[in-house]
Design a protein around this motif. Structure first.
Motif, short mmCIF file in Angstrom:
data_model
loop_
_atom_site.label_atom_id
_atom_site.label_comp_id
_atom_site.label_asym_id
_atom_site.label_seq_id
_atom_site.Cartn_x
_atom_site.Cartn_y
_atom_site.Cartn_z
N SER A 1 -30.74 60.23 11.38
CA SER A 1 -29.43 59.87 11.92
C SER A 1 -28.34 60.74 11.32
CB SER A 1 -29.13 58.40 11.61
OG SER A 1 -29.01 58.22 10.22
N SER A 2 -27.24 60.82 12.04
CA SER A 2 -26.06 61.53 11.56
C SER A 2 -25.06 60.51 11.06
CB SER A 2 -25.46 62.36 12.70
OG SER A 2 -24.16 62.78 12.40
N ASP A 3 -24.14 60.94 10.22
CA ASP A 3 -23.10 60.04 9.74
C ASP A 3 -21.96 59.94 10.75
OD1 ASP A 3 -24.33 59.33 7.40
OD2 ASP A 3 -23.46 60.97 6.25
N SER A 4 -22.00 60.74 11.81
CA SER A 4 -20.89 60.78 12.75
C SER A 4 -20.99 59.66 13.77
CB SER A 4 -20.87 62.13 13.48
OG SER A 4 -20.71 63.19 12.56
N CYS A 5 -19.85 59.03 14.06
CA CYS A 5 -19.72 58.09 15.17
C CYS A 5 -18.67 58.69 16.07
CB CYS A 5 -19.31 56.70 14.68
SG CYS A 5 -20.54 55.88 13.65
N PHE A 6 -19.08 59.63 16.92
CA PHE A 6 -18.14 60.50 17.62
C PHE A 6 -17.08 59.74 18.41
CE2 PHE A 6 -22.10 62.99 17.24
CZ PHE A 6 -21.62 64.06 16.50
N ILE A 7 -17.52 58.81 19.26
CA ILE A 7 -16.58 58.12 20.13
C ILE A 7 -15.63 57.25 19.31
CG2 ILE A 7 -16.39 56.39 21.96
CD1 ILE A 7 -18.99 57.46 23.12
N ALA A 8 -16.17 56.49 18.36
CA ALA A 8 -15.33 55.63 17.54
C ALA A 8 -14.36 56.46 16.69
CB ALA A 8 -16.19 54.76 16.64
N THR A 9 -14.83 57.57 16.15
CA THR A 9 -13.95 58.43 15.34
C THR A 9 -12.80 58.96 16.18
OG1 THR A 9 -15.79 59.09 13.91
CG2 THR A 9 -13.86 60.53 13.95
N ALA A 10 -13.09 59.35 17.42
CA ALA A 10 -12.04 59.84 18.31
C ALA A 10 -11.04 58.73 18.63
CB ALA A 10 -12.65 60.38 19.59
N ALA A 11 -11.54 57.50 18.84
CA ALA A 11 -10.67 56.39 19.19
C ALA A 11 -9.77 55.99 18.02
CB ALA A 11 -11.50 55.19 19.63
N TYR A 12 -10.31 56.02 16.80
CA TYR A 12 -9.54 55.61 15.62
C TYR A 12 -8.78 56.76 14.97
CZ TYR A 12 -11.82 51.01 15.51
OH TYR A 12 -12.25 49.74 15.80
N SER A 13 -9.09 57.98 15.39
CA SER A 13 -8.49 59.19 14.82
C SER A 13 -8.78 59.33 13.32
CB SER A 13 -6.97 59.21 15.05
OG SER A 13 -6.68 59.20 16.44
N THR A 14 -9.87 58.74 12.88
CA THR A 14 -10.29 58.85 11.48
C THR A 14 -11.76 58.44 11.39
OG1 THR A 14 -9.96 58.05 9.22
CG2 THR A 14 -9.53 56.50 11.00
N SER A 15 -12.43 58.92 10.37
CA SER A 15 -13.82 58.53 10.15
C SER A 15 -13.94 57.53 9.01
CB SER A 15 -14.67 59.77 9.84
OG SER A 15 -14.20 60.39 8.66
N ARG A 16 -12.80 57.05 8.49
CA ARG A 16 -12.80 56.20 7.31
C ARG A 16 -12.39 54.76 7.59
NH1 ARG A 16 -13.16 59.24 2.64
NH2 ARG A 16 -12.98 61.48 2.92
N HIS A 17 -12.18 54.41 8.83
CA HIS A 17 -11.77 53.04 9.15
C HIS A 17 -12.93 52.08 8.87
CE1 HIS A 17 -10.38 49.54 11.45
NE2 HIS A 17 -9.17 50.09 11.41
N PRO A 18 -12.65 50.87 8.34
CA PRO A 18 -13.72 49.90 8.05
C PRO A 18 -14.59 49.55 9.27
CG PRO A 18 -11.67 49.21 7.00
CD PRO A 18 -11.33 50.39 7.86
#
Length: 227
Positions: free
Chosen positions: A144-161
């Protein structure tokens, strides 16, 4: 029942006029109860034996998932409902050699339902049906990758809980079975282009973020993500 510490019930009238005495009761977060008829038994199988008592809004009835042993020593789960006229059998699960095998099968089915719920949600966001997504799945994901592409784009960050919640769902639920790994594979195949489109559409991003926030909250509330 009061949530928190286990409470005790003197007796419970189950299906087939079967009265169960001295039950330990544990109330779940969804308001349903787990009834343990042998909480202090020396037999590990009997000690973990429980019945699930709940309200079924769709049937307008009280439901009971009732674990029982047949004459051949096989274990299965019967599903009973009572809408005011007494308990009625509504079906049974397959038979298993032990309670552990039965519960493992129930847990596996729960995981599969969680995966389909996630597929249905994802499908509604990308204008495909969940069946179309599932039918395209073929080979399992090796890693697996650590990326959540769609969610990251929606939240504009990869660090949201909430993204941590989605990663935990992926790692603990989806990647724990073949069906889930296949879904993750198709997600990573199609999500980068979708994420790129979302990042350029502020209104779409705002709408999707609100939907993802609801989904993450629902996952935590329903205990889909276990600690």
């Amino acid at each position: 029942m009061t949530k928190g510490q286990p409470t005790y019930l003197r007796y419970f009238d189950g299906p087939n006029n079967h009265r169960i005495w001295d039950l330990e009761v544990k109330t779940r977060r969804d308001g349903s109860d787990l009834l343990f008829p042998y909480p202090n038994d020396s037999d590990p199988q009997k000690k973990q034996l429980h019945h699930h008592l709940f309200l079924d809004d769709k049937r307008k009835a009280c439901g009971l998932a009732y674990v029982t042993e047949d004459k051949q020593g096989k274990w299965c789960r019967e599903y009973h409902y009572d809408n005011g006229w007494g308990w009625k059998l509504d079906g049974t699960s397959e038979s298993y050699d032990s309670i552990k095998e039965l519960y493992d099968a129930i847990e596996a089915n729960r995981d599969r339902r969680n995966v389909r719920n996630f597929a249905t949600y994802l499908a509604s966001r990308i204008s495909l049906s969940s069946d179309e997504i599932i039918n395209e799945l073929s080979e399992p994901v090796e890693s697996s990758s650590d990326s959540c592409f769609i969610a990251t784009a929606a939240y504009s960050t990869s660090r949201h809980p909430d993204l941590t919640t989605f990663r935990q769902f992926r790692d603990r639920q989806l990647l724990s079975n073949t069906f889930g790994r296949q879904l993750v594979k198709i997600y990573y195949k199609i999500s980068p282009s979708i994420a790129n489109h979302i990042s350029q559409k502020p209104k779409v991003k705002l709408f999707l973020r609100s939907q993802l926030e609801h989904l993450a909250s629902w996952m935590r509330t329903r205990e889909i993500i276990k600690p």
